[in-house]
Design a protein around this motif. Structure first.
Motif, PDB file in Angstrom:
ATOM      1  N   LYS A  44       0.745  -1.041   0.234  1.00 14.14           N
ATOM      2  CA  LYS A  44       0.023   0.513   0.132  1.00 14.14           C
ATOM      3  C   LYS A  44       0.823   1.671   0.375  1.00 14.14           C
ATOM      4  O   LYS A  44       0.278   2.269  -0.384  1.00 14.14           O
ATOM      5  CB  LYS A  44      -0.417  -0.061   0.828  1.00 14.14           C
ATOM      6  CG  LYS A  44      -1.462  -1.132   1.231  1.00 14.14           C
ATOM      7  CD  LYS A  44      -2.347  -1.098   2.673  1.00 14.14           C
ATOM      8  CE  LYS A  44      -2.074  -1.042   4.025  1.00 14.14           C
ATOM      9  NZ  LYS A  44      -1.307  -2.522   4.129  1.00 14.14           N
ATOM     10  N   THR A  45       1.801   1.406   0.970  1.00 14.28           N
ATOM     11  CA  THR A  45       2.408   2.251   0.898  1.00 14.28           C
ATOM     12  C   THR A  45       3.740   2.667  -0.686  1.00 14.28           C
ATOM     13  O   THR A  45       3.759   3.804  -0.270  1.00 14.28           O
ATOM     14  CB  THR A  45       3.852   2.153   2.222  1.00 14.28           C
ATOM     15  OG1 THR A  45       3.435   2.441   3.371  1.00 14.28           O
ATOM     16  CG2 THR A  45       4.695   3.573   2.651  1.00 14.28           C
ATOM     17  N   THR A  46       3.588   1.530  -0.836  1.00 13.16           N
ATOM     18  CA  THR A  46       4.728   1.701  -1.969  1.00 13.16           C
ATOM     19  C   THR A  46       4.497   2.539  -3.166  1.00 13.16           C
ATOM     20  O   THR A  46       4.415   3.431  -4.601  1.00 13.16           O
ATOM     21  CB  THR A  46       4.750  -0.127  -2.663  1.00 13.16           C
ATOM     22  OG1 THR A  46       6.512   0.069  -1.344  1.00 13.16           O
ATOM     23  CG2 THR A  46       6.187  -0.012  -3.449  1.00 13.16           C
ATOM     24  N   PHE A  76       1.720  10.851   5.664  1.00 11.86           N
ATOM     25  CA  PHE A  76       2.598   9.857   5.897  1.00 11.86           C
ATOM     26  C   PHE A  76       2.235   9.009   7.211  1.00 11.86           C
ATOM     27  O   PHE A  76       1.209   9.231   7.804  1.00 11.86           O
ATOM     28  CB  PHE A  76       4.073  10.266   5.838  1.00 11.86           C
ATOM     29  CG  PHE A  76       4.457  10.148   4.444  1.00 11.86           C
ATOM     30  CD1 PHE A  76       5.617   9.959   3.698  1.00 11.86           C
ATOM     31  CD2 PHE A  76       4.483  12.071   4.503  1.00 11.86           C
ATOM     32  CE1 PHE A  76       4.816  10.656   2.885  1.00 11.86           C
ATOM     33  CE2 PHE A  76       5.190  12.913   4.264  1.00 11.86           C
ATOM     34  CZ  PHE A  76       5.647  12.166   2.508  1.00 11.86           C
ATOM     35  N   GLN A  77       2.545   8.306   7.169  1.00 12.74           N
ATOM     36  CA  GLN A  77       1.963   6.704   8.054  1.00 12.74           C
ATOM     37  C   GLN A  77       2.383   7.540   9.151  1.00 12.74           C
ATOM     38  O   GLN A  77       2.012   7.522  10.458  1.00 12.74           O
ATOM     39  CB  GLN A  77       2.835   5.855   7.722  1.00 12.74           C
ATOM     40  CG  GLN A  77       1.918   4.691   8.255  1.00 12.74           C
ATOM     41  CD  GLN A  77       2.480   3.463   7.675  1.00 12.74           C
ATOM     42  OE1 GLN A  77       2.947   2.805   6.450  1.00 12.74           O
ATOM     43  NE2 GLN A  77       2.014   2.100   7.749  1.00 12.74           N
ATOM     44  N   GLU A  78       3.552   8.343   9.478  1.00 13.91           N
ATOM     45  CA  GLU A  78       3.984   8.766  10.743  1.00 13.91           C
ATOM     46  C   GLU A  78       3.942  10.328  10.458  1.00 13.91           C
ATOM     47  O   GLU A  78       4.102  10.622   9.080  1.00 13.91           O
ATOM     48  CB  GLU A  78       5.502   8.828  11.480  1.00 13.91           C
ATOM     49  CG  GLU A  78       6.325   6.992  10.632  1.00 13.91           C
ATOM     50  CD  GLU A  78       6.019   7.247   9.117  1.00 13.91           C
ATOM     51  OE1 GLU A  78       6.735   8.157   8.736  1.00 13.91           O
ATOM     52  OE2 GLU A  78       6.017   5.880   8.550  1.00 13.91           O
ATOM     53  N   LEU A 151      -3.407  10.400   1.441  1.00  9.11           N
ATOM     54  CA  LEU A 151      -3.529   9.135   2.896  1.00  9.11           C
ATOM     55  C   LEU A 151      -2.941   7.350   3.475  1.00  9.11           C
ATOM     56  O   LEU A 151      -3.170   6.676   2.894  1.00  9.11           O
ATOM     57  CB  LEU A 151      -4.534   9.479   3.993  1.00  9.11           C
ATOM     58  CG  LEU A 151      -5.181  11.362   3.291  1.00  9.11           C
ATOM     59  CD1 LEU A 151      -6.515  10.515   2.446  1.00  9.11           C
ATOM     60  CD2 LEU A 151      -5.794  11.928   5.180  1.00  9.11           C
ATOM     61  N   ASP A 152      -1.663   7.920   4.240  1.00  7.57           N
ATOM     62  CA  ASP A 152      -1.405   6.156   4.705  1.00  7.57           C
ATOM     63  C   ASP A 152      -1.545   6.438   6.227  1.00  7.57           C
ATOM     64  O   ASP A 152      -1.256   6.578   6.744  1.00  7.57           O
ATOM     65  CB  ASP A 152       0.447   6.298   4.566  1.00  7.57           C
ATOM     66  CG  ASP A 152       1.025   4.595   4.139  1.00  7.57           C
ATOM     67  OD1 ASP A 152      -0.035   3.731   4.515  1.00  7.57           O
ATOM     68  OD2 ASP A 152       1.926   5.060   3.904  1.00  7.57           O
ATOM     69  N   GLU A 153      -2.610   5.022   6.072  1.00  7.15           N
ATOM     70  CA  GLU A 153      -2.697   4.899   7.765  1.00  7.15           C
ATOM     71  C   GLU A 153      -3.092   6.079   8.220  1.00  7.15           C
ATOM     72  O   GLU A 153      -2.446   6.104   9.245  1.00  7.15           O
ATOM     73  CB  GLU A 153      -2.010   3.995   8.114  1.00  7.15           C
ATOM     74  CG  GLU A 153      -2.303   2.494   7.117  1.00  7.15           C
ATOM     75  CD  GLU A 153      -1.807   1.232   7.852  1.00  7.15           C
ATOM     76  OE1 GLU A 153      -1.816   1.166   8.584  1.00  7.15           O
ATOM     77  OE2 GLU A 153      -1.741   0.880   7.200  1.00  7.15           O
ATOM     78  N   PRO A 154      -3.788   7.208   8.245  1.00 11.30           N
ATOM     79  CA  PRO A 154      -3.550   9.196   8.683  1.00 11.30           C
ATOM     80  C   PRO A 154      -4.416   8.891   9.861  1.00 11.30           C
ATOM     81  O   PRO A 154      -3.538   9.056  11.134  1.00 11.30           O
ATOM     82  CB  PRO A 154      -4.091   9.666   8.304  1.00 11.30           C
ATOM     83  CG  PRO A 154      -5.376   9.216   7.361  1.00 11.30           C
ATOM     84  CD  PRO A 154      -4.722   7.337   7.261  1.00 11.30           C
TER      85      PRO A 154
HETATM   86 MG   LIG Z   1       2.312   0.806   4.730  1.00 11.16          MG
END
Ligand SMILES: [Mg+2]
Ligand SMILES: Nc1ncnc2c1ncn2[C@@H]1O[C@H](COP(=O)(O)OP(=O)(O)O)[C@@H](O)[C@H]1O
Lengths: 245, 254
Positions: A44-46, A76-78, A151-154
């Motif tokens: 997913k992130t990629t 980002f995730q963080e 949005l990555d698992e925000p």
């Molecule tokens: Mg990820």
């Protein structure tokens, strides 16, 4: 319209190779809200980083339709806040030098209010809890009024109450401004609550699509929501998790 | 509260010193009382001797420190920017780093004599590495994840450099600068003790030869106070220009 065709991404790991993405053909209509759901490590992130232009695909093509540049913002995730800037400085980080100072200040203040951090505008990142920091990161993306919002698992770091509020806020922002949104999550319920469609990922591939035509705001206890959840889950659980090479 | 504690600790030490000499625990020749030392310091100050030696020492430290910065910063940047350069010279620098600057004194005296060049040389040698390592480490450890944030904002390379890389590197640079300042001050006094005709180190050895323990102590006190002042000045400057660094600063006590 944003289109991916034949996208693949491989990483060299030691002497071998890992396939993070393979055969991705997708299109994201302008103004659509897509959620991307799958277990961790499925790519997913990629995929999001490729959409953001942070990563080049090993093969395939990206077409960014329309004229001119697509204004893109990423959560980002963080949180990834600049530790030397206070909350207001971080939210306005991408605006400085691009938007007149007074306008930037006004937009920042409004967005900080939106994420409920007005009392902390002068706080430094080290003084914030994880959830607060993530809200600053969300504000930093929203304040840019992007055409494409990734949005990555925000909301993964937020408590359940704040997550519900932020989910509703995101939907209402989307309804007002109509950016194209791609929202990554590992939470099937969240995928169903937010997206007009959910894409299921497994082992670097898109393995399923679920169109969700329910009105917003959606209620997690709604039986219709549950039906979609069950459909997605059954497909994701049916395909076995890929064996690590 | 901490301020009060600090004062109390200093006062207690002073009182103990005073008691020790007053009650004759140690011979006044080996350890003159605070009163005597203060008197001596007053005389040294009045005659202008203290100021003269202090200025000589300060000038050397300042010169050496600035030269070291001028050498260390560009070299560190070159190492950050060029992998081949780094791979080639890293082992040599690692070797040189192991040699205490004072061990190079004899060589330096043969090459440069015992004049100003040699003093400044020893200071450059002693504070080069902390500054060099600070700058290099600072740029090396910049978080790539923060650079991503700039990239998606559409920043140009110079913008990323100025708005993300430089502020990220700053804490380590500041730590290097602070450690370097401390080292240079200590190396100077060492160099002056061994061979010189002026400076606070010289004031001390000269007094030792004349068996004037009071002057020795006065010199030591001035050195300590000046070192402390320089450190506070640097910290103050940093706190003013980069308040978020206060935490990192405490790592730099060396
Ligand atoms: Mg990820
Ligand atoms: N920079 C990288 N180098 C090597 N492997 C990577 C890299 N980034 C991702 N991967 C691998 O690609 C796969 C997908 O990762 P990712 O996109 O982060 O998954 P997700 O976000 O769904 O958890 C994983 O197997 C991961 O180990």
């Amino acid at each position: 319209m944003l289109e991916l065709s034949g996208i693949g991404r491989r990483y060299r790991v030691g002497s071998g190779e890992v396939t993070a993405l393979a055969d991705i053909d997708l299109s994201f209509p302008t103004g659509s809200f897509t959620t991307l759901v799958g277990r961790s490590g499925c790519g997913k992130t990629t995929l999001l980083r490729i959409l953001a232009g942070l990563e080049r695909p090993s093969e395939g093509e990206i077409r960014r339709g329309g004229d001119g540049k697509l204004r893109t913002a990423v959560v980002f995730q963080e949180a990834r806040l600049m530790p030397w800037l206070d909350v207001a400085g971080n939210v306005g980080f991408g605006l400085r030098g691009r938007v007149p100072r007074a306008e930037a200040a006004e937009r920042c203040a409004a967005t900080i209010e939106l994420v409920g951090l007005s009392a902390f505008a002068g706080a430094m990142p080290a003084q914030l809890s994880g959830g607060m920091a993530q809200r600053v990161a969300i504000a930093r993306a929203l304040v840019q009024e992007p055409d494409l919002l990734l949005l990555d698992e925000p909301f993964a770091a937020l408590d359940a109450f704040t997550r519900r509020t932020m989910q509703n806020e995101l939907v209402s922002i989307w309804q007002r401004r109509r950016p194209t949104i791609v929202f990554v999550t590992h939470d099937v319920e969240e995928a169903v609550l937010l997206g007009e469609r959910a894409l299921e990922m497994q082992g670097g591939r898109i393995v399923g699509r679920e169109a969700i035509a329910l009105p917003y705001p959606r209620d997690p206890t709604d039986p219709e929501v549950n039906l979609h959840r069950r459909a997605i889950l059954s497909r994701l659980m049916a395909t076995p998790a890929p064996v690590p090479a | 509260m901490p301020r009060f504690t600090t004062i109390a600790v200093f006062a207690a030490t002073l009182a103990l010193w005073w008691l020790a000499s007053r009650l004759g625990w140690v011979s006044p020749f080996l350890l003159p009382g605070p009163g005597t030392v203060a008197e001596t310091m007053g005389e040294l100050a009045a005659s202008g001797e203290l100021l003269r030696h202090t200025l000589v020492s300060l000038k050397r430290v300042l010169l050496g420190y600035l030269f070291a910065i001028a050498f260390a910063v560009p070299l560190a940047l070159a190492f950050v920017l060029s992998r081949p350069l780094r791979a080639t010279f890293e082992p040599l620098l690692e070797f040189l780093r192991q040699i205490p600057p004072l061990a190079l004194m004899p060589l330096l005296m043969l090459w440069l004599g015992i004049g100003e060049t040699q003093k400044v040389g020893i200071i450059i040698l002693s504070c080069f590495f902390p500054i060099f390592l600070g700058v290099r480490g600072g740029f090396d450890s910049v978080d790539r994840k923060l650079i991503d944030v700039g990239t998606v904002c559409g920043f140009s390379r110079p913008e990323i450099m100025l708005r993300i890389v430089l502020p990220s590197a700053l804490p380590a640079i500041v730590v290097g600068l602070r450690i370097g300042l401390g080292y240079s001050w200590r190396a100077l006094v060492g160099a002056e003790l061994i061979a010189s005709s002026a400076g606070l180190g010289y004031l001390i050895v000269d007094a030792e030869n004349l068996a004037r323990t009071d002057i020795v102590l006065a010199g030591i006190l001035v050195i300590g106070v000046l070192g402390l002042l320089a450190d506070h000045l640097l910290r103050f400057a940093i706190r003013r220009s980069a308040p978020w660094l206060s935490g990192d600063l405490e790592m730099a006590r060396a």
